[in-house]
Design a protein around this motif. Structure first.
Motif, PDB file in Angstrom:
ATOM      1  N   ALA A  36       0.834  -1.208   0.000  1.00 33.76           N
ATOM      2  CA  ALA A  36       0.000   0.000   0.000  1.00 33.76           C
ATOM      3  C   ALA A  36       0.864   1.251   0.000  1.00 33.76           C
ATOM      4  CB  ALA A  36      -0.931  -0.007   1.208  1.00 33.76           C
ATOM      5  N   VAL A  39       2.289   1.919  -3.412  1.00 32.07           N
ATOM      6  CA  VAL A  39       1.297   2.531  -4.313  1.00 32.07           C
ATOM      7  C   VAL A  39       1.132   4.012  -3.960  1.00 32.07           C
ATOM      8  CG1 VAL A  39      -1.127   2.547  -5.009  1.00 32.07           C
ATOM      9  CG2 VAL A  39       0.076   0.368  -4.750  1.00 32.07           C
ATOM     10  N   ILE A  68      -6.786   3.032  -0.711  1.00 30.05           N
ATOM     11  CA  ILE A  68      -5.707   2.158  -1.210  1.00 30.05           C
ATOM     12  C   ILE A  68      -5.609   0.918  -0.331  1.00 30.05           C
ATOM     13  CG2 ILE A  68      -3.208   1.931  -1.512  1.00 30.05           C
ATOM     14  CD1 ILE A  68      -3.154   4.945  -2.159  1.00 30.05           C
ATOM     15  N   GLN A  71      -8.450  -1.514  -0.758  1.00 31.29           N
ATOM     16  CA  GLN A  71      -8.336  -2.269  -2.010  1.00 31.29           C
ATOM     17  C   GLN A  71      -7.212  -3.292  -1.930  1.00 31.29           C
ATOM     18  OE1 GLN A  71      -8.424   0.146  -5.535  1.00 31.29           O
ATOM     19  NE2 GLN A  71     -10.378   1.077  -5.008  1.00 31.29           N
ATOM     20  N   VAL A  72      -6.102  -2.931  -1.258  1.00 28.43           N
ATOM     21  CA  VAL A  72      -4.998  -3.895  -1.084  1.00 28.43           C
ATOM     22  C   VAL A  72      -5.511  -5.099  -0.297  1.00 28.43           C
ATOM     23  CG1 VAL A  72      -2.828  -4.279   0.154  1.00 28.43           C
ATOM     24  CG2 VAL A  72      -3.072  -2.291  -1.322  1.00 28.43           C
ATOM     25  N   VAL A  76      -6.953  -6.225  -4.734  1.00 31.11           N
ATOM     26  CA  VAL A  76      -6.971  -5.517  -6.028  1.00 31.11           C
ATOM     27  C   VAL A  76      -5.521  -5.293  -6.483  1.00 31.11           C
ATOM     28  CG1 VAL A  76      -7.684  -3.391  -7.194  1.00 31.11           C
ATOM     29  CG2 VAL A  76      -9.131  -4.368  -5.404  1.00 31.11           C
ATOM     30  N   ASP A  78      -2.122  -3.646  -8.020  1.00 26.58           N
ATOM     31  CA  ASP A  78      -1.623  -2.262  -7.970  1.00 26.58           C
ATOM     32  C   ASP A  78      -2.090  -1.447  -9.168  1.00 26.58           C
ATOM     33  OD1 ASP A  78      -0.369  -3.184  -5.785  1.00 26.58           O
ATOM     34  OD2 ASP A  78       1.682  -2.785  -6.444  1.00 26.58           O
ATOM     35  N   ASP A  80      -4.704  -1.686 -10.993  1.00 23.57           N
ATOM     36  CA  ASP A  80      -6.112  -1.290 -10.933  1.00 23.57           C
ATOM     37  C   ASP A  80      -6.343  -0.196  -9.897  1.00 23.57           C
ATOM     38  OD1 ASP A  80      -6.382  -3.155 -12.843  1.00 23.57           O
ATOM     39  OD2 ASP A  80      -7.594  -4.569 -11.686  1.00 23.57           O
ATOM     40  N   ILE A  81      -5.533  -0.210  -8.823  1.00 15.85           N
ATOM     41  CA  ILE A  81      -5.652   0.864  -7.824  1.00 15.85           C
ATOM     42  C   ILE A  81      -5.229   2.186  -8.465  1.00 15.85           C
ATOM     43  CG2 ILE A  81      -4.923   1.688  -5.563  1.00 15.85           C
ATOM     44  CD1 ILE A  81      -4.378  -1.167  -4.732  1.00 15.85           C
ATOM     45  N   PHE A  84      -7.928   3.392 -10.743  1.00 12.96           N
ATOM     46  CA  PHE A  84      -9.010   3.981  -9.935  1.00 12.96           C
ATOM     47  C   PHE A  84      -8.711   5.472  -9.684  1.00 12.96           C
ATOM     48  CE2 PHE A  84     -10.604   5.288  -5.798  1.00 12.96           C
ATOM     49  CZ  PHE A  84     -11.870   4.753  -5.709  1.00 12.96           C
TER      50      PHE A  84
END
Lengths: 147, 185
Positions: A36, A39, A68, A71-72, A76, A78, A80-81, A84
């Motif tokens: 996370a 990202v 984030i 989603q992690v 999901v 990286d 796709d994050i 987003f």
């Protein structure tokens, strides 16, 4: 004695609980947390504009860190994050701009600068000019001087 | 050194400096004319409909959802604001003027408190036909709102044509909003 054994049995559970990291309302394993953070480090905080979402104290950055991490935790990927975030805030949210027609010039700049420098170096370097050949009078004078 | 090379060695750097100066001059002129703002971010919503949302009303007014702004009878503004936001209070007079001109403005109160919101509307006036409350700020994130106030221009087809971050001023209304209203009337 039994109490001590019981306490010792509980120790791994406590250690496991401590290993989990809670940030911005989401609890993750250390591996997930570092994912996370990786990202978030690549995303620009929209409020202060020159800090990453990970570094910023802005409230929006905290909310985005929470998204984030959620989603992690959901697994999901990286990419796709990032998608987003780009869908909502545009490519400006990426601290490293993607290669696109808008950024071709940006990414070509180092090569262009090098070429320009080479051209200036080759072209601007003073070259020794070969002197004109001596005419007859000069040749005679040189001959006399050397004798 | 040949005359051509001498001319080039003088001329090329001079031309580059002139071009750079001209570029900066145009940039500064456009910034001065409020035509270009280096801090402004292009909204990814431009040319699209806002993402799905359904927000409850606030301050005794009706809330709204994305379906309610999918086909407005005439172009309208959606204004994100908050009672705790200083520029929003400065912007209130301008929004009041626009509402008086007949422009439909719907507000979304961003992470606001009901009592504070009521006080804000009482002291600054209420230009909004509807006010929705985005208590958690999640709809704001889906819209790409990164601060308040933010104003979105929505045409008859429910498509976002313009986003302005910051308080609307006379200059912005004259240079951008009025031409948009004419274009999408």
């Amino acid at each position: 004695m039994r109490r001590v054994v019981f306490a010792l049995l509980l120790l791994p559970a406590i250690a496991g609980a401590q290993a989990l990291v809670t940030r911005d309302g989401v609890t993750l394993t250390p591996a997930q947390e570092s994912r996370a953070e990786a990202v978030g480090d690549q995303l620009r905080c929209l409020v202060c504009q020159n800090e990453s979402i990970e570094d910023s104290d802005a409230k929006l950055a905290g909310q985005l860190r929470g998204i984030i991490r959620t989603q992690v935790a959901q697994g999901v990927p990286d990419r796709d994050i990032m998608k987003f975030m780009v869908q909502r805030y545009g490519i400006f949210v990426l601290l490293k701009p993607p290669v696109s027609p808008l950024t071709y010039l940006l990414y070509a700049m180092p090569a262009l600068a090098l070429l320009l420098g080479l051209a200036a170096f080759c072209f601007g370097r003073p070259r020794p000019e070969t002197p004109a050949p001596l005419d007859e009078a000069e040749a005679l004078r040189l001959k006399n001087l050397l004798q | 050194m040949s005359p051509l090379r001498r001319r080039l060695m003088f001329g090329v750097p001079l031309a580059l400096a002139v071009a750079g100066g001209e570029g900066f001059y145009i940039l500064l002129r456009r910034m001065q004319a409020q035509d270009y703002d280096p801090h402004a971010l292009p909204s990814p919503l431009i040319g699209k409909r806002p993402p799905a949302f359904a927000l409850p009303g606030a301050a005794g007014m009706q809330g709204f959802s994305n379906a309610d702004i999918a086909a407005p009878p005439k172009p309208m503004l959606v204004n994100w604001f908050a009672s705790w936001c200083v520029p929003c209070a400065e912007e209130a007079a301008m929004l009041g003027k626009l509402a008086a001109r007949g422009l439909t403005i719907w507000g979304i109160a961003y992470e606001d408190d009901a009592a504070d919101l009521a006080r804000f509307l009482a002291s600054n006036g209420n230009p909004y036909k509807r006010i929705a409350a985005d208590q958690q700020g999640t709809t704001a994130i889906n819209w790409g709102v990164y601060g308040v106030p933010e104003t979105y221009f929505i045409d008859r087809n429910g498509i976002v044509r313009w986003r302005y971050a910051g308080a609307l001023t006379d200059d912005v209304v004259a240079s951008t909003l009025n031409p948009l209203l004419e274009k999408y009337a």
